[in-house]
Design an enzyme around this catalytic site. Structure first.
Site, PDB file in Angstrom:
ATOM      1  N   LYS A 280       0.792  -1.203   0.000  1.00 41.36           N
ATOM      2  CA  LYS A 280       0.000   0.000   0.000  1.00 41.36           C
ATOM      3  C   LYS A 280       0.838   1.273   0.000  1.00 41.36           C
ATOM      4  O   LYS A 280       0.370   2.352  -0.386  1.00 41.36           O
ATOM      5  CB  LYS A 280      -0.877   0.013   1.271  1.00 41.36           C
ATOM      6  CG  LYS A 280      -1.820  -1.144   1.374  1.00 41.36           C
ATOM      7  CD  LYS A 280      -2.558  -1.101   2.712  1.00 41.36           C
ATOM      8  CE  LYS A 280      -3.363  -2.349   2.926  1.00 41.36           C
ATOM      9  NZ  LYS A 280      -3.887  -2.403   4.315  1.00 41.36           N
TER      10      LYS A 280
ATOM     11  N   GLU B  74       8.306   2.704  -5.244  1.00 43.45           N
ATOM     12  CA  GLU B  74       8.271   2.206  -3.864  1.00 43.45           C
ATOM     13  C   GLU B  74       8.232   3.366  -2.867  1.00 43.45           C
ATOM     14  O   GLU B  74       8.754   4.441  -3.148  1.00 43.45           O
ATOM     15  CB  GLU B  74       9.547   1.403  -3.593  1.00 43.45           C
ATOM     16  CG  GLU B  74       9.418  -0.087  -3.811  1.00 43.45           C
ATOM     17  CD  GLU B  74       8.794  -0.801  -2.622  1.00 43.45           C
ATOM     18  OE1 GLU B  74       7.943  -0.197  -1.933  1.00 43.45           O
ATOM     19  OE2 GLU B  74       9.164  -1.959  -2.379  1.00 43.45           O
ATOM     20  N   ASP B  75       7.687   3.110  -1.687  1.00 43.12           N
ATOM     21  CA  ASP B  75       7.728   4.116  -0.636  1.00 43.12           C
ATOM     22  C   ASP B  75       9.135   4.224  -0.045  1.00 43.12           C
ATOM     23  O   ASP B  75       9.714   5.297   0.035  1.00 43.12           O
ATOM     24  CB  ASP B  75       6.682   3.825   0.463  1.00 43.12           C
ATOM     25  CG  ASP B  75       6.768   2.409   1.043  1.00 43.12           C
ATOM     26  OD1 ASP B  75       7.613   1.594   0.592  1.00 43.12           O
ATOM     27  OD2 ASP B  75       5.979   2.104   1.956  1.00 43.12           O
TER      28      ASP B  75
ATOM     29  N   ASP C 161      14.550  -0.461   2.563  1.00 42.73           N
ATOM     30  CA  ASP C 161      15.200  -0.657   3.866  1.00 42.73           C
ATOM     31  C   ASP C 161      16.164  -1.844   3.759  1.00 42.73           C
ATOM     32  O   ASP C 161      17.321  -1.669   3.387  1.00 42.73           O
ATOM     33  CB  ASP C 161      14.088  -0.857   4.902  1.00 42.73           C
ATOM     34  CG  ASP C 161      14.599  -1.058   6.310  1.00 42.73           C
ATOM     35  OD1 ASP C 161      15.734  -0.646   6.603  1.00 42.73           O
ATOM     36  OD2 ASP C 161      13.858  -1.625   7.141  1.00 42.73           O
TER      37      ASP C 161
ATOM     38  N   ARG D 126      -0.689   6.710   7.289  1.00 46.37           N
ATOM     39  CA  ARG D 126      -0.365   6.767   5.853  1.00 46.37           C
ATOM     40  C   ARG D 126      -0.830   8.076   5.231  1.00 46.37           C
ATOM     41  O   ARG D 126      -0.257   8.549   4.255  1.00 46.37           O
ATOM     42  CB  ARG D 126      -1.034   5.613   5.099  1.00 46.37           C
ATOM     43  CG  ARG D 126      -0.480   4.237   5.430  1.00 46.37           C
ATOM     44  CD  ARG D 126      -0.988   3.225   4.404  1.00 46.37           C
ATOM     45  NE  ARG D 126      -0.861   1.857   4.856  1.00 46.37           N
ATOM     46  CZ  ARG D 126       0.236   1.117   4.738  1.00 46.37           C
ATOM     47  NH1 ARG D 126       1.324   1.625   4.191  1.00 46.37           N
ATOM     48  NH2 ARG D 126       0.264  -0.125   5.165  1.00 46.37           N
TER      49      ARG D 126
HETATM   50  P1  IMP Z   1      12.546  -3.743   2.737  1.00 44.41           P
HETATM   51  O1  IMP Z   1      11.948  -4.934   2.063  1.00 44.41           O
HETATM   52  O2  IMP Z   1      13.191  -4.078   4.061  1.00 44.41           O
HETATM   53  O3  IMP Z   1      13.458  -2.936   1.840  1.00 44.41           O
HETATM   54  O4  IMP Z   1      11.387  -2.804   3.239  1.00 44.41           O
HETATM   55  C1  IMP Z   1      10.452  -2.275   2.454  1.00 44.41           C
HETATM   56  C2  IMP Z   1       9.166  -2.130   3.241  1.00 44.41           C
HETATM   57  O5  IMP Z   1       9.329  -2.103   4.672  1.00 44.41           O
HETATM   58  C3  IMP Z   1       8.561  -0.808   2.885  1.00 44.41           C
HETATM   59  O6  IMP Z   1       7.827  -0.879   1.681  1.00 44.41           O
HETATM   60  C4  IMP Z   1       7.747  -0.490   4.116  1.00 44.41           C
HETATM   61  O7  IMP Z   1       6.468  -1.085   4.029  1.00 44.41           O
HETATM   62  C5  IMP Z   1       8.507  -1.125   5.269  1.00 44.41           C
HETATM   63  N1  IMP Z   1       9.339  -0.132   6.000  1.00 44.41           N
HETATM   64  C6  IMP Z   1      10.687  -0.116   6.112  1.00 44.41           C
HETATM   65  N2  IMP Z   1      11.103   0.921   6.858  1.00 44.41           N
HETATM   66  C7  IMP Z   1       9.984   1.601   7.224  1.00 44.41           C
HETATM   67  C8  IMP Z   1       9.756   2.806   8.000  1.00 44.41           C
HETATM   68  O8  IMP Z   1      10.661   3.477   8.508  1.00 44.41           O
HETATM   69  N3  IMP Z   1       8.460   3.175   8.154  1.00 44.41           N
HETATM   70  C9  IMP Z   1       7.410   2.490   7.606  1.00 44.41           C
HETATM   71  N4  IMP Z   1       7.582   1.365   6.865  1.00 44.41           N
HETATM   72  C10 IMP Z   1       8.860   0.933   6.687  1.00 44.41           C
HETATM   73 MG    MG Z   2       4.525  -1.305   5.641  1.00 39.82          MG
END
Ligand code: IMP
Ligand code: MG
Length: 178
Positions: free
Chosen positions: A44, A90-91, A94, A156
């Protein structure tokens, strides 16, 4: 109430976000002017960014969406992506695990190109190497909310990006594993 101890401190304002998105839109408009651009929004979290970014790109692009939950792709695209130039929106990146899963999934089709645009880069806890082609901002190493990003499903709809204040380190770790 459960949320009473939570405070949000803005780190990127509405104006800063708007300005950065205009810059990204101009760049993408240049880079994709002779291409077959298909923007793919990751739900989302990308929904406000996606809506604003898509309108900052002055090209006849197409849009589609994928729902991701816990690093897994849990929905299907609605169209054939062969011969498209895919730009995934992407938002936040991480650990990089979500992008890794998305890349594997999307590369199964004979796409012309596949790139990533992320509103936020949080480069401190990568598990896999990620090349982000278009980045909005690099965030501090904190849990952030707003402009699509959630804390337990909420915040959000904040029109700016904020850090959650007064949550313990333990609680913050739990958020990442949720
Ligand atoms: P990744 O797969 O670890 O790169 O993370 C991606 C997903 O983790 C994002 O699309 C978010 O949904 C969530 N995420 C990672 N860090 C944060 C944060 O600081 N706030 C909110 N959501 C986060
Ligand atoms: Mg999330």
């Amino acid at each position: 109430m459960e949320q009473d101890h939570i405070f949000v401190k803005p780190i990127f304002t509405q104006e800063e976000i708007k300005k950065r998105i205009a810059e990204l839109g101009a760049l993408i408009s240049q880079d994709y002017r002779d291409k077959n651009l298909l923007l793919i929004g990751i739900l989302k979290g990308s929904y406000p960014f996606f809506a604003d970014l898509s309108r900052a790109i002055a090209l006849p692009l197409q849009v589609d969406f994928l729902m991701v939950s816990g690093h897994k792709v849990v929905s299907e695209l609605t169209q054939d992506i062969a011969n498209c130039d895919l730009l995934v929106v992407e938002d936040i990146v991480d650990s990089g695990m979500t992008w890794d899963a998305l890349k594997k999934r999307l590369q199964k089709s004979p796409v012309k190109s596949l790139k990533l645009c992320a509103l936020l880069d949080k480069p401190y806890r990568r598990k896999v190497n990620v090349e982000i082609n278009y980045t909005g901002f690099t965030t501090p190493n904190k849990y952030v909310v707003g402009y699509g990003l959630d804390y337990k499903g909420k915040y959000r709809n904040l029109p700016y990006i904020a850090v959650l204040d007064q949550i313990s380190a333990e609680e913050e770790n739990l958020l990442y594993s949720a």
